[in-house]
Scaffold this motif. Structure first.
Motif, PDB file in Angstrom:
ATOM      1  N   SER A 152       3.368   5.590  -5.714  1.00  0.00           N
ATOM      2  CA  SER A 152       3.157   5.516  -7.162  1.00  0.00           C
ATOM      3  C   SER A 152       2.065   6.471  -7.626  1.00  0.00           C
ATOM      4  N   GLN A 153       1.064   6.685  -6.783  1.00  0.00           N
ATOM      5  CA  GLN A 153      -0.009   7.614  -7.133  1.00  0.00           C
ATOM      6  C   GLN A 153       0.461   9.060  -7.044  1.00  0.00           C
ATOM      7  N   MET A 154       1.369   9.333  -6.147  1.00  0.00           N
ATOM      8  CA  MET A 154       1.814  10.708  -5.936  1.00  0.00           C
ATOM      9  C   MET A 154       2.857  11.149  -6.947  1.00  0.00           C
ATOM     10  N   THR A 155       3.564  10.213  -7.548  1.00  0.00           N
ATOM     11  CA  THR A 155       4.591  10.589  -8.513  1.00  0.00           C
ATOM     12  C   THR A 155       3.983  10.662  -9.909  1.00  0.00           C
ATOM     13  N   PRO A 156       4.531  11.518 -10.765  1.00  0.00           N
ATOM     14  CA  PRO A 156       3.981  11.642 -12.116  1.00  0.00           C
ATOM     15  C   PRO A 156       4.180  10.357 -12.922  1.00  0.00           C
ATOM     16  N   GLY A 157       3.215  10.061 -13.762  1.00  0.00           N
ATOM     17  CA  GLY A 157       3.311   8.901 -14.630  1.00  0.00           C
ATOM     18  C   GLY A 157       2.278   7.859 -14.291  1.00  0.00           C
ATOM     19  N   PRO A 158       2.187   6.842 -15.138  1.00  0.00           N
ATOM     20  CA  PRO A 158       1.208   5.777 -14.915  1.00  0.00           C
ATOM     21  C   PRO A 158       1.515   4.991 -13.637  1.00  0.00           C
ATOM     22  N   ILE A 159       0.475   4.654 -12.909  1.00  0.00           N
ATOM     23  CA  ILE A 159       0.636   3.990 -11.619  1.00  0.00           C
ATOM     24  C   ILE A 159       1.263   2.606 -11.765  1.00  0.00           C
ATOM     25  N   ALA A 160       0.923   1.873 -12.818  1.00  0.00           N
ATOM     26  CA  ALA A 160       1.491   0.530 -12.994  1.00  0.00           C
ATOM     27  C   ALA A 160       2.996   0.611 -13.257  1.00  0.00           C
ATOM     28  N   ILE A 161       3.404   1.567 -14.072  1.00  0.00           N
ATOM     29  CA  ILE A 161       4.828   1.733 -14.375  1.00  0.00           C
ATOM     30  C   ILE A 161       5.575   2.192 -13.121  1.00  0.00           C
ATOM     31  N   ASN A 162       4.993   3.160 -12.418  1.00  0.00           N
ATOM     32  CA  ASN A 162       5.628   3.629 -11.183  1.00  0.00           C
ATOM     33  C   ASN A 162       5.737   2.512 -10.158  1.00  0.00           C
ATOM     34  N   SER A 163       4.687   1.703 -10.046  1.00  0.00           N
ATOM     35  CA  SER A 163       4.714   0.575  -9.106  1.00  0.00           C
ATOM     36  C   SER A 163       5.797  -0.419  -9.488  1.00  0.00           C
ATOM     37  N   ALA A 164       5.896  -0.720 -10.777  1.00  0.00           N
ATOM     38  CA  ALA A 164       6.943  -1.635 -11.243  1.00  0.00           C
ATOM     39  C   ALA A 164       8.313  -1.095 -10.890  1.00  0.00           C
TER      40      ALA A 164
ATOM     41  N   VAL B  75       0.842  -1.202   0.000  1.00  0.00           N
ATOM     42  CA  VAL B  75       0.000   0.000   0.000  1.00  0.00           C
ATOM     43  C   VAL B  75       0.877   1.253   0.000  1.00  0.00           C
ATOM     44  N   ASP B  76       1.996   1.225   0.724  1.00  0.00           N
ATOM     45  CA  ASP B  76       2.924   2.355   0.699  1.00  0.00           C
ATOM     46  C   ASP B  76       3.470   2.586  -0.711  1.00  0.00           C
ATOM     47  N   ILE B  77       3.827   1.502  -1.400  1.00  0.00           N
ATOM     48  CA  ILE B  77       4.323   1.604  -2.775  1.00  0.00           C
ATOM     49  C   ILE B  77       3.240   2.172  -3.689  1.00  0.00           C
ATOM     50  N   ILE B  78       2.013   1.716  -3.542  1.00  0.00           N
ATOM     51  CA  ILE B  78       0.905   2.218  -4.359  1.00  0.00           C
ATOM     52  C   ILE B  78       0.682   3.697  -4.079  1.00  0.00           C
ATOM     53  N   THR B  79       0.752   4.093  -2.816  1.00  0.00           N
ATOM     54  CA  THR B  79       0.572   5.493  -2.457  1.00  0.00           C
ATOM     55  C   THR B  79       1.644   6.358  -3.096  1.00  0.00           C
TER      56      THR B  79
ATOM     57  N   VAL C 157      -7.351  17.400  -1.348  1.00  0.00           N
ATOM     58  CA  VAL C 157      -7.898  16.478  -0.342  1.00  0.00           C
ATOM     59  C   VAL C 157      -6.803  15.521   0.127  1.00  0.00           C
ATOM     60  N   MET C 158      -5.999  15.000  -0.808  1.00  0.00           N
ATOM     61  CA  MET C 158      -4.895  14.107  -0.434  1.00  0.00           C
ATOM     62  C   MET C 158      -3.877  14.834   0.439  1.00  0.00           C
ATOM     63  N   LEU C 159      -3.517  16.049   0.049  1.00  0.00           N
ATOM     64  CA  LEU C 159      -2.565  16.821   0.862  1.00  0.00           C
ATOM     65  C   LEU C 159      -3.131  17.088   2.253  1.00  0.00           C
ATOM     66  N   GLY C 160      -4.406  17.484   2.303  1.00  0.00           N
ATOM     67  CA  GLY C 160      -5.037  17.743   3.591  1.00  0.00           C
ATOM     68  C   GLY C 160      -5.084  16.501   4.465  1.00  0.00           C
ATOM     69  N   ALA C 161      -5.460  15.363   3.860  1.00  0.00           N
ATOM     70  CA  ALA C 161      -5.517  14.110   4.623  1.00  0.00           C
ATOM     71  C   ALA C 161      -4.124  13.717   5.109  1.00  0.00           C
TER      72      ALA C 161
END
Length: 188
Positions: free
Chosen positions: A51-63, A45-49, A172-176
């Motif tokens: 990956s979502q915050m960095t620019p680019g596709p989430i699957a590529i970032n996760s890989a 979940v940390d990796i997915i998080t 919302v993400m930054l606030g959370a």
């Protein structure tokens, strides 16, 4: 051997992740957490998080992030290439046939049939992350007494802010994140 496993795992993910990165999350989870045990669910979940915050596709970032965690820089490169290669091959083949046969009703039917499957994969990934957030890393005890109340409140407040006031999800993400940081620094 680890590089071959990374390549093959992310090649399979790239081959089967129709619908984009969010639809690929259950596939990535299956390979990384369930099959190879390279990470536990919390690390995933940390990796997915990230990956979502960095620019680019989430699957590529996760890989890239999983490869880096497992095999260093070379692991990141190998996992990323493994994720990209099947997509490139599939897109080239599909583009050729789509432009050639795009008027056929069967082609439109196939594309229409894929939509519900993609929605189901995205929902599965979202539910997995929600359950981890609310119940922690123990997937067996989904009892109300084990709910992380702070996470549940933060989830519902964020959902309300997104749906009622239509605030930009980035804010919302930054606030959370800020609220969570403050909460865990104060409460511990």
């Amino acid at each position: 051997m680890i590089y071959l496993e990374l390549f093959w795992s992310f090649f399979q993910i790239g081959l089967c992740s129709i619908g984009g990165g969010y639809a690929a999350m259950p596939l990535i989870q299956n390979q990384v957490v369930d099959i190879h045990h390279w990470m536990d669910m919390t690390e995933f979940v940390d990796i997915i998080t990230i990956s979502q915050m960095t620019p680019g596709p989430i699957a590529i970032n996760s890989a890239t992030f999983v490869g880096l965690q497992i095999g260093g820089i070379l692991g990141a490169v190998v996992a990323t290439i493994g994720c990209i290669v099947p997509s490139c091959m599939i897109v080239l083949v599909i583009a050729y046939f789509y432009y050639k046969y795009q008027k056929l009703t069967m082609v439109q039917g196939i594309l229409g049939g894929l939509r519900p499957a993609v929605v189901a994969m995205i929902a599965s990934a979202g539910i997995s992350i929600l359950l981890l957030s609310l119940f922690g890393s123990n997937p067996i005890s989904y009892q109300l007494s084990t709910v992380d109340v702070f996470s549940a409140i933060l989830f519902f407040v964020s959902l309300l802010v997104l749906r009622i006031w239509k605030i930009n999800p980035i804010y919302v993400m930054l606030g959370a994140g800020i609220v969570s940081l403050g909460y865990y620094l104060i409460i511990g």
